[in-house]
Every structure is written in structure tokens, then in C-alpha cells.
Design a protein around this motif. Structure first.
Motif, short mmCIF file in Angstrom:
data_model
loop_
_atom_site.label_atom_id
_atom_site.label_comp_id
_atom_site.label_asym_id
_atom_site.label_seq_id
_atom_site.Cartn_x
_atom_site.Cartn_y
_atom_site.Cartn_z
N ALA A 1 0.61 -1.10 0.07
CA ALA A 1 -0.06 -0.05 0.20
C ALA A 1 0.88 1.36 0.12
O ALA A 1 1.79 1.65 0.24
CB ALA A 1 -0.64 -0.04 1.11
N HIS A 2 0.54 1.86 -1.26
CA HIS A 2 1.75 3.27 -1.35
C HIS A 2 1.60 4.43 0.05
O HIS A 2 -0.39 4.54 -0.07
CB HIS A 2 1.88 3.59 -2.60
N GLY A 3 1.64 5.03 0.02
CA GLY A 3 1.83 6.21 0.82
C GLY A 3 1.41 7.34 0.29
O GLY A 3 1.08 7.30 -1.25
N HIS A 4 0.42 9.11 0.60
CA HIS A 4 1.38 9.94 -0.37
C HIS A 4 2.24 10.68 -1.24
O HIS A 4 3.03 10.04 -0.66
CB HIS A 4 0.53 11.61 0.54
N GLY A 5 2.48 10.46 -2.76
CA GLY A 5 3.59 11.17 -2.92
C GLY A 5 2.67 10.45 -5.04
O GLY A 5 2.09 10.17 -4.79
N VAL A 6 3.98 9.72 -4.99
CA VAL A 6 4.00 9.69 -6.60
C VAL A 6 2.72 8.36 -6.25
O VAL A 6 3.22 7.91 -8.43
CB VAL A 6 5.17 9.04 -6.97
N GLY A 7 2.81 7.58 -5.76
CA GLY A 7 1.59 6.42 -6.16
C GLY A 7 2.46 5.04 -6.13
O GLY A 7 3.56 4.91 -5.25
N LYS A 8 2.45 4.08 -6.60
CA LYS A 8 2.19 2.81 -6.87
C LYS A 8 4.71 3.13 -7.28
O LYS A 8 5.30 1.55 -7.46
CB LYS A 8 2.26 1.30 -7.73
N ASP A 9 4.75 3.99 -8.36
CA ASP A 9 6.06 3.37 -8.92
C ASP A 9 6.99 4.10 -8.32
O ASP A 9 7.78 2.95 -7.66
CB ASP A 9 6.34 5.02 -9.92
N GLY A 10 6.45 4.55 -6.77
CA GLY A 10 7.27 4.09 -5.62
C GLY A 10 8.54 2.83 -4.91
O GLY A 10 8.77 2.46 -4.77
N ALA A 11 6.86 1.68 -4.24
CA ALA A 11 6.86 1.31 -4.06
C ALA A 11 7.27 0.37 -4.82
O ALA A 11 8.37 -1.36 -4.31
CB ALA A 11 5.71 0.15 -3.68
N ASP B 1 11.87 7.08 -3.45
CA ASP B 1 10.80 7.73 -1.85
C ASP B 1 10.94 6.78 -0.76
O ASP B 1 11.70 6.44 -0.45
CB ASP B 1 9.74 7.95 -2.42
N TYR B 2 10.75 7.38 -0.30
CA TYR B 2 10.48 6.99 1.57
C TYR B 2 10.50 5.56 1.63
O TYR B 2 9.97 5.16 2.37
CB TYR B 2 9.67 7.50 2.48
N GLN B 3 9.59 5.17 0.52
CA GLN B 3 8.79 3.31 0.49
C GLN B 3 10.12 2.61 -0.07
O GLN B 3 10.26 1.60 0.83
CB GLN B 3 7.95 3.36 0.02
N LYS B 4 10.69 3.13 -0.21
CA LYS B 4 12.58 1.91 -0.67
C LYS B 4 12.33 0.99 -1.36
O LYS B 4 13.28 -0.33 -0.91
CB LYS B 4 12.87 1.91 0.81
N GLN B 5 11.49 0.92 -2.17
CA GLN B 5 11.49 0.06 -3.18
C GLN B 5 10.92 -1.64 -2.24
O GLN B 5 11.67 -2.58 -2.78
CB GLN B 5 12.29 0.36 -4.34
N TYR B 6 9.98 -1.37 -1.67
CA TYR B 6 9.74 -2.49 -0.70
C TYR B 6 9.16 -3.44 -1.36
O TYR B 6 9.54 -4.52 -1.02
CB TYR B 6 8.79 -1.75 0.77
N ALA B 7 8.04 -3.65 -2.31
CA ALA B 7 7.87 -4.23 -3.40
C ALA B 7 8.90 -4.88 -3.79
O ALA B 7 8.71 -6.04 -4.01
CB ALA B 7 6.61 -3.42 -4.06
N VAL B 8 9.78 -4.13 -4.72
CA VAL B 8 10.80 -5.37 -5.25
C VAL B 8 11.77 -6.28 -4.38
O VAL B 8 12.45 -6.75 -4.24
CB VAL B 8 11.77 -3.76 -5.78
N GLU B 9 11.84 -5.39 -2.85
CA GLU B 9 12.49 -5.72 -2.39
C GLU B 9 12.42 -7.15 -1.39
O GLU B 9 12.73 -8.72 -1.21
CB GLU B 9 13.32 -5.34 -0.85
N LEU B 10 10.71 -7.13 -0.89
CA LEU B 10 9.98 -8.18 -0.26
C LEU B 10 9.99 -9.44 -1.40
O LEU B 10 9.72 -10.92 -2.22
CB LEU B 10 8.41 -7.74 -0.32
N ALA B 11 9.84 -8.96 -3.11
CA ALA B 11 9.61 -9.61 -3.85
C ALA B 11 11.53 -10.68 -4.73
O ALA B 11 11.20 -11.85 -4.60
CB ALA B 11 9.47 -9.13 -5.68
#
Length: 339
Positions: free
Chosen positions: A107-117, A123-133
């Protein structure tokens, strides 16, 4: 004695915060917890208002790109008759029909949307979807309403000077819908899609997000029992702080929960996740959801988990950092609870 006057909304809110006690969980036994959870969940469901009727997803795959250790697909589908969700799904090379793996709704936060994940931007989300994958999870990152590819044009929301999600909340309200409920419903349709994928073990689903992503993680996990483990990052807090002098109205249309103070507080929503697994991340230098207030909210959440007899399912990650994801502890928690 002079009659006290309340001319502004701020003055009214400050008076209400002082004179209207929060009706949060105050029990200590499992029986009290069960009764509270039943009533509180029913009240919150009523306050959230109607859900849109679901329609067939009609998923379209827009692109498919092989990355380092995973494949990234971009898809788009319709959760209801008046909405479309663009999203990325990241499928680790180790996942297959013969070897279904756990999945995490990111779930992305305020900002650019899914692209940060997913690491397309930093951004502050640190590409966590990539790290988990890359650690063996299927990850799914949708755009919530008003963000990313679902962001409204400036002319429609009268930018600059207005928050697009505030305008969307008001506009959709004319049709009887609350924006938060629509986003929760979108998240549940995302879970439907994940469970349809042959590479996903539909019984091992998690959710993780920071800031507004923490809001979405909290509410989706609270109202959908398919989420077995939740990581709420830099969101747990109290309405006293959000609406008080320090917070100065720290809320927005996408995070607004109608009637919440009449029935409880933010920690009570998180308490609906119990007895399932939940990690709360609190940053020492977070200036949006400040440390002291977040710790007070966590203390209340602890009482709920204590009462239901599952305190071991609640984990606090109190880290040195700002308004950001603390990546490795969050991943380790999901690995422990879902793998």
C-alpha cells in the motif's frame, strides 16, 4: 459568567476533544474483547457507508518485464462499474503453479503512488515491493484513488492550494460514497486478484505500507481477515494529536474516517486486526506521526492484544529514523509469519 464562544471549526474541534471522551476499548478479558470487537466492527462498518457493487475484473496485462530475480507485470482492471485500478504485480522467479508462494499487498503512501513501491522512482518507501519480491514474495502495488495514474488533473481539483483527495472525498460523497471505503473496497478486490493467481498461496497474504499506506494497511487488514500479517509503518497515532495544536489538522480526504471519535480511535481500528499478526513501525524522528503520540497509541493497541490472549502476535519496531519504512525488520516479520 461570560458565555464561551466557538467561532471557528478549530475552536469547535478543540472543545469537542476536551469534552467528548473517546469510547475506546477498556476491557481486559477475552470475553470483553470479543464483545467490544463485535460492536466496534459493526459501528465502523456502518460509519464507512456503502461499498460499490463488484464487477468482473476483466484484467488487461499492459506490459511484462523480466527484472533481477522477478518478473514485473503491469495490469489494469475494474473493481466496480465506475473505477479502474492500474497496478504492478511482481512475481519472483521461484514462484510457479507447482510452487505457490505468499503474497503481500503493498500500500503506497501520499506521493507518487505505486511507482515508489516498485522502484521506478525513489522515495521514502525504499522500493519495498521489489525487496520483498527478491525475498520470494509475490507483491502487488496498486494506485489508490487520487494518486499515481489515478491522480485528477489540476484544473478539476483547483490546484495549487487544494489536496486532490479532499476534493474527491467531497465529490464522491454526493453519490453516497466515502473515499476511504472505496479504497478499502479496491484493496479487497486486489486481494481477490491475488488469490486468482496460480503462483500465489491465497491463504498466506500480508499487507504493508507507510504513512497513508499505513492507513490503508490498517483498514484493509482490520476489515478483511484474509490478511494474515500486517506491517503498519509510521501511521499509528491518536486523533488528539492529529486534530490538536501540534498536528494542525493532520488529516485528509483519503484518510478521513467518518465518526471514528464517536466510537474509538485509530488504535482501535488496528485492534480489529487482533488476534492476527501485526507489526507497528515507529520512527524516532517522524515529524508527521510523532514518536510520543505513536507510542501512546501502541500502548492502547497492546491492551487489545493482551485481552484477546495473543500479545505475541503484536510486534513493535521502534527504530531510529524519520517518516520512512524500516525495511529489513518489516521483511523479516513477514517472512516469519507468512513463510
Amino acid at each position: 459568567m461570560a458565555t464561551e464562544r466557538f467561532l471557528t471549526a478549530e475552536q469547535s474541534v478543540q472543545h469537542l476533544l476536551k469534552t467528548t471522551p473517546p469510547l475506546y476499548f477498556d476491557g481486559s478479558t477475552k470475553t470483553e474483547w470479543q464483545e467490544w470487537k463485535r460492536k466496534f466492527r459493526r459501528n465502523m462498518s456502518r460509519y464507512l457507508g456503502p461499498k460499490p457493487e463488484p464487477v468482473p475484473l476483466e484484467v488487461e496485462t499492459v506490459e511484462r518485464i523480466q527484472q533481477d530475480g522477478y518478473t514485473r507485470e503491469k495490469i489494469i482492471f475494474n473493481p466496480d462499474a465506475f473505477s479502474s485500478i492500474p497496478a504492478y504485480i511482481l512475481i519472483p522467479d521461484s514462484a510457479s503453479t507447482e510452487n505457490p508462494v505468499p503474497a503481500v499487498l503493498c500500500a503506497h503512501g501520499h506521493g507518487v503512488g505505486k511507482d515508489g513501491a516498485v522502484g521506478i522512482v525513489e522515495d521514502y518507501q525504499k522500493q519495498y515491493a521489489v525487496e520483498l519480491a527478491q525475498r520470494g514474495f509475490v507483491t502487488f502495488a496498486p494506485d489508490w484513488r487520487c494518486f499515481g495514474e489515478r491522480k485528477d488533473r489540476d484544473e478539476w481539483v483547483r490546484r495549487p492550494g487544494r489536496d486532490g483527495c479532499n476534493v474527491a472525498y467531497l465529490a464522491l460523497g454526493y453519490f453516497g460514497y466515502q473515499l476511504l471505503q472505496l479504497n478499502i473496497s479496491d484493496g479487497q478486490r486486489c486481494l481477490d486478484y491475488l488469490q486468482s493467481r496460480p503462483e500465489v498461496d491465497g491463504k498466506r497474504l500480508g499487507c504493508m505500507g507507510c504513512s497513508f499506506g499505513g492507513t490503508m494497511t490498517t483498514y484493509i487488514s482490520a476489515f478483511d481477515r484474509r490478511i494474515k500479517a500486517a506491517v503498519i509503518v509510521c501511521y499509528l497515532s491518536t486523533l488528539i494529536d492529529a486534530l490538536g495544536d501540534r498536528g494542525r489538522g493532520n488529516t485528509c480526504g483519503s484518510q478521513f474516517m467518518f465518526g471514528l471519535r464517536a466510537a474509538g480511535d485509530i488504535a482501535d481500528i488496528a485492534g480489529l486486526i487482533a488476534p492476527r499478526a501485526c507489526m507497528v513501525q515507529i520512527g524516532s524522528d517522524d515529524r508527521c506521526f510523532i514518536e510520543s503520540d505513536a507510542l501512546a497509541a501502541f500502548e492502547h493497541l497492546e491492551k487489545i492484544y493482551d485481552a484477546c490472549g495473543k500479545r505475541d502476535q503484536l510486534v513493535l519496531d521502534h527504530f531510529q529514523g524519520e517518516h520512512e519504512i524500516n525495511l529489513q525488520p518489516g521483511i523479516a516479520f513477514l517472512e516469519d509469519r507468512l513463510k
